[in-house]
Each structure stands twice: as structure tokens, then as C-alpha cells.
Motif scaffolding. Structure first.
Motif, mmCIF file in Angstrom:
data_model
loop_
_atom_site.group_PDB
_atom_site.id
_atom_site.type_symbol
_atom_site.label_atom_id
_atom_site.label_comp_id
_atom_site.label_asym_id
_atom_site.label_seq_id
_atom_site.Cartn_x
_atom_site.Cartn_y
_atom_site.Cartn_z
ATOM 1 N N GLN A 1 -16.130 -9.982 5.452
ATOM 2 C CA GLN A 1 -16.658 -9.073 4.367
ATOM 3 C C GLN A 1 -15.545 -8.441 3.461
ATOM 4 N N VAL A 2 -14.504 -8.178 4.095
ATOM 5 C CA VAL A 2 -13.555 -7.578 3.322
ATOM 6 C C VAL A 2 -12.922 -8.785 2.558
ATOM 7 N N ARG A 3 -12.655 -9.956 2.857
ATOM 8 C CA ARG A 3 -12.076 -11.007 1.918
ATOM 9 C C ARG A 3 -13.101 -11.244 0.895
ATOM 10 N N GLU A 4 -14.277 -11.243 1.324
ATOM 11 C CA GLU A 4 -15.244 -11.729 0.179
ATOM 12 C C GLU A 4 -15.285 -10.657 -0.873
ATOM 13 N N ARG A 5 -15.035 -9.311 -0.520
ATOM 14 C CA ARG A 5 -15.125 -8.428 -1.794
ATOM 15 C C ARG A 5 -13.974 -8.339 -2.551
ATOM 16 N N LEU A 6 -12.717 -8.519 -1.825
ATOM 17 C CA LEU A 6 -11.421 -8.935 -2.449
ATOM 18 C C LEU A 6 -11.812 -9.934 -3.521
ATOM 19 N N LYS A 7 -12.264 -11.164 -3.168
ATOM 20 C CA LYS A 7 -12.388 -12.108 -3.822
ATOM 21 C C LYS A 7 -13.016 -11.994 -5.171
ATOM 22 N N SER A 8 -14.116 -11.203 -4.983
ATOM 23 C CA SER A 8 -15.228 -11.095 -6.037
ATOM 24 C C SER A 8 -14.844 -9.676 -6.779
ATOM 25 N N ASN A 9 -13.537 -9.244 -6.466
ATOM 26 C CA ASN A 9 -13.296 -7.936 -7.241
ATOM 27 C C ASN A 9 -13.910 -6.698 -7.140
ATOM 28 N N ARG A 10 -14.799 -6.601 -5.762
ATOM 29 C CA ARG A 10 -15.543 -5.547 -6.095
ATOM 30 C C ARG A 10 -14.523 -4.230 -5.425
ATOM 31 N N ASP A 11 -15.264 -3.229 -5.273
ATOM 32 C CA ASP A 11 -14.505 -1.992 -4.744
ATOM 33 C C ASP A 11 -14.215 -2.047 -3.343
ATOM 34 N N ILE A 12 -13.048 -1.817 -2.787
ATOM 35 C CA ILE A 12 -12.833 -1.917 -1.482
ATOM 36 C C ILE A 12 -12.270 -1.049 -0.774
ATOM 37 N N SER A 13 -12.199 0.191 -1.533
ATOM 38 C CA SER A 13 -11.717 1.560 -0.914
ATOM 39 C C SER A 13 -12.134 2.083 0.382
ATOM 40 N N LYS A 14 -13.526 1.662 0.730
ATOM 41 C CA LYS A 14 -14.012 2.143 2.078
ATOM 42 C C LYS A 14 -13.733 1.282 3.113
ATOM 43 N N PHE A 15 -13.346 0.207 2.785
ATOM 44 C CA PHE A 15 -12.859 -1.090 3.893
ATOM 45 C C PHE A 15 -11.526 -0.853 4.159
ATOM 46 N N LEU A 16 -10.528 -0.845 3.473
ATOM 47 C CA LEU A 16 -9.055 -0.855 3.496
ATOM 48 C C LEU A 16 -8.356 0.357 3.305
ATOM 49 N N PRO A 17 -7.166 0.508 4.077
ATOM 50 C CA PRO A 17 -6.359 1.640 3.714
ATOM 51 C C PRO A 17 -5.749 1.160 2.263
ATOM 52 N N GLY A 18 -5.436 2.141 1.401
ATOM 53 C CA GLY A 18 -4.885 1.773 0.263
ATOM 54 C C GLY A 18 -3.647 1.033 0.259
ATOM 55 N N ASN A 19 -2.754 1.525 1.210
ATOM 56 C CA ASN A 19 -1.558 0.439 1.434
ATOM 57 C C ASN A 19 -1.537 -0.946 1.801
ATOM 58 N N VAL A 20 -2.623 -0.935 2.466
ATOM 59 C CA VAL A 20 -2.890 -2.539 2.825
ATOM 60 C C VAL A 20 -3.423 -3.206 1.916
ATOM 61 N N GLU A 21 -4.402 -2.667 0.774
ATOM 62 C CA GLU A 21 -4.965 -3.041 -0.200
ATOM 63 C C GLU A 21 -3.943 -3.521 -1.179
#
Ligand SMILES: [Fe+2]
Ligand SMILES: [Fe+2]
Length: 390
Positions: A168-188
Motif C-alpha cells: 500500500q505504501v509503495r502504491e501511494r508513493l508511486k501515485s504521488n499520494r500523501d504518505i505522511s500517515k504511513f511513513l516517518p518523514g525521514n524514511v520518506e
């Protein structure tokens, strides 16, 4: 000491993992939790995943933020498929008399009996299972009793699961959707910097557009977008790398509005000697400096993109397909309205070389009318690409 081991592919490590790790440390009063990224996750031979080094680095970024968390590269170093028994033996060789807790998600838990040397695993550690979904709890408790009957020591932890998956995280990243609730900022940030999970394309284009909007006025920026769109169209039509065409089109005029003085400083810095004709025709400067800018400042290490920018104004004798596309796209982008633009648009639908020849001839006629010098590259392009059609 109480040591927890938390294995997985961590591709990438996300807030679900972190929440689980912190809860387990707290509930089991662990002295240490060791995150162990797998070398090659079994049954997951899918492309577009991060390398083991990147997965390890992302886990380290997280572990560095919390006391009692650390990352081990033992499975990555061992290579091949990761077997829990090998990891446990390695952990045991270091922590001989400590209590070891093996943290398992429910899917792993239900298949633990089929793991290599499962009865040995049962003797070496306490299984610590965390339900992935709330409705699994009853089944887990039932299976835990079964495992206890065959000699395993099992703890079922009541943790409200955060239902996030790495997919789910990879898909959100790929489609440029907000990821802030899924990943810590430094990992993003790490993912973005390293362009992981197919982020490259879209994210770069977005970044370059933002750089471009600061260097060019509204009209010139809009022209660049239109050239980029035309370049994509032509690239698809003529089987050229669409992403390169998009990027070269976007950046072709990047230094168009740079002051003359800065052009000259740049030529000196990168040891570029202009010919007499180039010196006298300032309109040629931005193509030369644009290529330098792309290579040395934007660090785009692609000769074809660089040459497409370098020769977008003049053309040259032997142009690559991408060079031709940018040269022609600059003539026929939707914002162009000069006399003859429709003719060259029609030609470009049919034959790219012919469109280059037409473009070179339009440039030559224009320069003649204005009593200006003609760059030798333009003449070479005209001769080379016209000769095919005479
Ligand atoms: Fe230009
Ligand atoms: Fe242009």
C-alpha cells in the motif's frame, strides 16, 4: 536480558511496523528489539522493490530514533533465502543466556509449524504473535494453544493493529499520494532522495518544473511545457524514450533568460570556446549553456538529453532520434504561430527527418532575411536531412 527479534522484508519499513515494535517493547518490557531485514523475501521475487541495502538503511533510520531498537544485517549478509532457524542460532551465539522473543505477524504464525526445523525454533525462543486484524484474535488464541501442546512457548499480544502494508505504501508513493500517515518523514525523505519504488519519473519532472518556473517567465515556462508535450507525442510516434523526450523538451530553454554575463561566465568555467558565429549570435548561447546547466548543475548524466538541448536551436549533421524530436518539437509546439508552422506540423506527422530538414531551411531563410550569420551546424543539418529527399 529480554531480546525481541523482528524480521521481515521492510520494503519499506512503515508506521505499522514502528507502532508494533514500540508496543512489543513496552508490553514485553524488552531490553532490546533487533530489526532484521530479510535478504531475499521468499515468494516475493517482484521487480520495483528496494535493494537490501536501501531496506537496511531505512530500518536504521527508524532504529536510530528509538532507544532499545537496533538493526542487524545478519540475514542480508548471509544472503539467499532467510531461514528463521539460522537467524535464531546466530542470535543465540551472541545472547547465550537471554530470553529471546520471536515477533511474528499472524500469517507467519499460522505457518510456523512448516518452517525449517520448527521444533528447534520452539526450543530456542518464545513466539510472540501480533494479530494483523482484530477479527483474527480468536483463531490465533486457538492455534497458540495447539502450539503450546506441542512444546512451543507462545505469547499473544493484544495490540490494536495499524493496518498498513508495504505494498500500500509503495502504491501511494508511486501515485504521488500523501504518505505522511504511513511513513516517518525521514524514511520518506530517504525514499525520495534515492528515487525508490519507481518514484523517479514523476517526482523528477515535478522537481524540474519547479526549478524551471523560477528560472523562466510565465510565457517561456509555458512554452517549455508545450515543447515537452509535443516531444512526448513525437517520441511515442517514432518509438523514442518518452521520459527522456519529456525531460529534454521541458529543459531545452532552461537558460534562455539567463543574463549574457552569466552565459559568458559559464562558458569560461566549463572551458567552452565559442566560434565567431556563436559569439556574434547570442540566440545560440542558451542552447550551449543549457546543456552545461543540465549536466553540471542539475547533474543529469545523459548525453542524449544533453545533446538534444545543445543542438535544439541549430540542429547538426548527424542527430540522434531524440535530438531530432526536440529540434522539431521546438518548431511545432502548440504555442508556435509563425508562417509555415502548419506545413512543418504536417511533415512531422509523416517523416521526422523531413521535418528536421524543413526546420533547418526555415531557420536559414529567417537568418538570411535578417542578414545574420548562419551557424555551420544548421547548414550541415539542412544538407544532411534535405539530401534524403532530393
Ligand atoms: Fe531555445
Ligand atoms: Fe524553445
Amino acid at each position: 536480558m529480554k531480546i525481541g527479534i523482528f524480521g521481515g522484508s521492510f520494503d519499506p519499513i512503515h508506521n505499522g511496523h514502528i507502532n508494533l515494535a514500540l508496543s512489543v517493547i513496552d508490553m514485553l518490557t524488552l531490553n532490546k528489539l533487533i530489526i532484521i531485514p530479510a535478504s531475499s523475501p521468499p515468494h516475493k521475487e517482484i521487480s520495483g522493490l528496494a535493494s537490501k541495502n536501501d531496506r537496511f538503511n531505512m530500518c536504521s533510520i527508524v532504529a536510530n530514533c528509538y532507544d532499545g531498537m537496533e538493526v542487524s544485517c545478519m540475514e542480508i549478509k548471509r544472503g539467499g533465502k532467510s531461514y528463521t532457524i539460522d537467524t535464531l542460532k546466530e542470535i543465540r551465539s551472541v545472547y547465550k543466556d537471554d530470553e529471546i522473543y520471536l515477533i511474528l505477524g499472524s500469517d507467519m504464525f499460522f505457518s510456523i509449524k512448516d518452517f525449517k526445523c520448527s521444533s528447534e525454533i520452539f526450543k530456542m525462543c518464545t513466539l510472540c504473535v501480533v494479530p494483523r486484524r482484530a477479527q483474527e484474535t480468536d483463531c490465533i488464541r486457538e492455534y497458540a494453544s495447539f502450539l503450546r501442546n506441542i512444546g512451543a512457548s507462545v505469547v499473544v499480544l493484544d495490540i490494536a493493529p495499524i493496518e498498513i502494508s508495504s505494498t500500500q505504501v509503495r502504491e501511494r508513493l508511486k501515485s504521488n499520494r500523501d504518505i505522511s500517515k504511513f511513513l516517518p518523514g525521514n524514511v520518506e525523505q530517504y525514499i525520495r532522495e534515492k528515487r525508490l519504488y519507481g518514484l523517479g519519473g514523476e517526482y523528477l519532472i515535478k522537481e524540474y518544473k519547479s526549478i524551471l518556473s523560477k528560472l523562466l517567465d510565465k510565457n517561456r515556462y509555458s512554452h517549455s511545457i508545450k515543447v515537452s508535450e509535443k516531444a512526448i507525442y513525437l517520441a511515442k510516434k517514432y518509438g523514442v524514450d518518452v521520459r527522456k523526450a519529456e525531460l529534454a523538451g521541458l529543459l531545452h530553454d532552461i537558460t534562455k533568460q539567463m543574463p549574457d554575463k552569466e552565459h559568458l561566465i559559464m562558458f569560461e568555467k566549463y572551458n567552452i570556446k565559442l566560434s565567431d558565429i556563436e559569439l556574434k549570435n547570442k540566440k545560440l548561447w542558451h542552447a550551449i549553456s543549457g546543456a552545461l546547466y543540465i549536466k553540471n548543475i542539475l547533474k543529469i548524466d545523459d548525453e542524449d538529453i544533453m545533446n538534444s538541448v545543445r543542438y535544439h536551436t541549430t540542429g547538426r549533421e548527424n542527430m540522434s532520434e531524440l535530438e531530432k524530436i526536440i529540434f522539431v518539437a521546438d518548431f511545432i509546439s502548440d504555442d508556435r504561430v509563425f508562417n509555415g508552422v502548419e506545413t512543418i506540423r504536417e511533415i512531422a506527422e509523416d517523416n521526422l527527418d523531413k521535418a528536421v530538414a524543413k526546420g533547418a531551411s526555415i531557420t536559414i531563410v529567417h537568418l538570411l532575411e535578417k542578414n545574420k550569420l548562419i551557424d555551420h551546424n544548421t547548414l550541415s543539418a539542412y544538407n544532411r536531412y534535405t539530401s534524403n529527399f532530393i
